[in-house]
Design an enzyme around this catalytic site. Structure first.
Site, PDB file in Angstrom:
ATOM      1  N   GLU A   1       0.824  -1.211   0.000  1.00  0.00           N
ATOM      2  CA  GLU A   1       0.000   0.000   0.000  1.00  0.00           C
ATOM      3  C   GLU A   1       0.859   1.262   0.000  1.00  0.00           C
ATOM      4  O   GLU A   1       2.088   1.203   0.147  1.00  0.00           O
ATOM      5  CB  GLU A   1      -0.959  -0.040   1.197  1.00  0.00           C
ATOM      6  CG  GLU A   1      -1.911  -1.223   1.070  1.00  0.00           C
ATOM      7  CD  GLU A   1      -3.023  -1.253   2.109  1.00  0.00           C
ATOM      8  OE1 GLU A   1      -2.954  -0.501   3.105  1.00  0.00           O
ATOM      9  OE2 GLU A   1      -3.956  -2.054   1.913  1.00  0.00           O
TER      10      GLU A   1
ATOM     11  N   CYS B   1      -2.186  -4.613  -5.481  1.00  0.00           N
ATOM     12  CA  CYS B   1      -2.679  -5.895  -4.976  1.00  0.00           C
ATOM     13  C   CYS B   1      -1.591  -6.968  -5.061  1.00  0.00           C
ATOM     14  O   CYS B   1      -0.718  -6.925  -5.936  1.00  0.00           O
ATOM     15  CB  CYS B   1      -3.854  -6.389  -5.822  1.00  0.00           C
ATOM     16  SG  CYS B   1      -5.350  -5.421  -5.685  1.00  0.00           S
TER      17      CYS B   1
ATOM     18  N   GLU C   1      -1.843 -10.044  -6.123  1.00  0.00           N
ATOM     19  CA  GLU C   1      -1.860 -10.857  -7.354  1.00  0.00           C
ATOM     20  C   GLU C   1      -1.086 -10.179  -8.474  1.00  0.00           C
ATOM     21  O   GLU C   1      -0.385 -10.838  -9.249  1.00  0.00           O
ATOM     22  CB  GLU C   1      -3.316 -11.093  -7.810  1.00  0.00           C
ATOM     23  CG  GLU C   1      -4.153 -11.905  -6.852  1.00  0.00           C
ATOM     24  CD  GLU C   1      -4.878 -11.064  -5.796  1.00  0.00           C
ATOM     25  OE1 GLU C   1      -4.362  -9.983  -5.413  1.00  0.00           O
ATOM     26  OE2 GLU C   1      -5.952 -11.493  -5.349  1.00  0.00           O
TER      27      GLU C   1
ATOM     28  N   CYS D   1      -7.302  -7.304 -10.992  1.00  0.00           N
ATOM     29  CA  CYS D   1      -6.390  -8.460 -10.967  1.00  0.00           C
ATOM     30  C   CYS D   1      -6.882  -9.550 -11.905  1.00  0.00           C
ATOM     31  O   CYS D   1      -6.083 -10.209 -12.577  1.00  0.00           O
ATOM     32  CB  CYS D   1      -6.238  -8.998  -9.546  1.00  0.00           C
ATOM     33  SG  CYS D   1      -5.226  -7.925  -8.514  1.00  0.00           S
TER      34      CYS D   1
ATOM     35  N   CYS E   1      -9.701  -9.149  -7.091  1.00  0.00           N
ATOM     36  CA  CYS E   1     -10.501  -8.000  -7.547  1.00  0.00           C
ATOM     37  C   CYS E   1     -10.569  -7.979  -9.076  1.00  0.00           C
ATOM     38  O   CYS E   1      -9.831  -8.707  -9.762  1.00  0.00           O
ATOM     39  CB  CYS E   1      -9.909  -6.700  -7.016  1.00  0.00           C
ATOM     40  SG  CYS E   1      -8.438  -6.151  -7.914  1.00  0.00           S
TER      41      CYS E   1
END
Ligand code: THU
Length: 160
Positions: free
Chosen positions: A64, A73, A75, A115, A112
């Site tokens: 982050e 993310c 992935e 991803c 998500c």
């Protein structure tokens, strides 16, 4: 006008011990890397492990940033790592796990949309399905046989 029904399928495993042995090991790697996620803003930790055709395992976790959209993310961290290090090696299987500092995540956490789109690119590139297994911290594990099952009607190079 006609209405067309699209179908998708998932497999549900009750516990990690029900998974095939190699996937159990992959999920364990995902759990380990989840612990070093850098997620001070959401307190939501995601870890993933990719099994490649050459036997290598590539891992990643979410990263982050105080400027929120600059984070990434797990992935996508992992798939770009895999594609950078092993550009022509197929991805066979992906294990994903998520946990939260605030509560216990007991439901499987699906990747998500962004991803899914990113992973779909690599499934198309390698012309072979990628199995995806995802879980929370505890509880059931969901498996899809392909990105197609997670992202029907994906955008791909045929539109360009
Ligand atoms: N996150 C992932 O790492 N993967 C997903 O597929 C969903 C969300 C991360 C991004 C962010 O750091 C945190 O989870 C909360 O959205």
């Amino acid at each position: 006008m006609k209405k067309i029904q699209l179908s998708t399928s998932i497999t549900v495993f009750e516990t990690v011990s029900e998974l095939p042995k190699d996937v159990q090991e992959l999920m364990n790697e995902a759990v380990q890397i989840r612990k070093t996620a850098y997620a001070p803003y959401s307190n939501f930790h995601v870890g993933t492990a990719f099994l490649l055709e050459n036997g290598e395992v590539v891992t990643g976790n979410n990263q982050e940033n105080a400027a929120y959209p600059s984070g990434m993310c797990a992935e996508r961290v992992a798939v770009w790592k895999a594609s950078s290090q092993f550009p022509d090696i197929k991805i066979l299987k992906i294990a994903i796990t998520a946990s939260s500092v605030n509560n216990q995540v007991t439901e499987p956490v699906a990747p998500c949309g962004a991803c899914r789109q990113t992973l779909s690119e690599y499934e198309i590139k390698q012309d072979a399905n990628i199995e995806i297994y995802f879980m929370g911290e505890t509880g059931k594990i969901i498996k899809t046989d392909s990105l197609h099952d997670l992202l029907p009607l994906a955008f791909d190079k045929s539109f360009l």
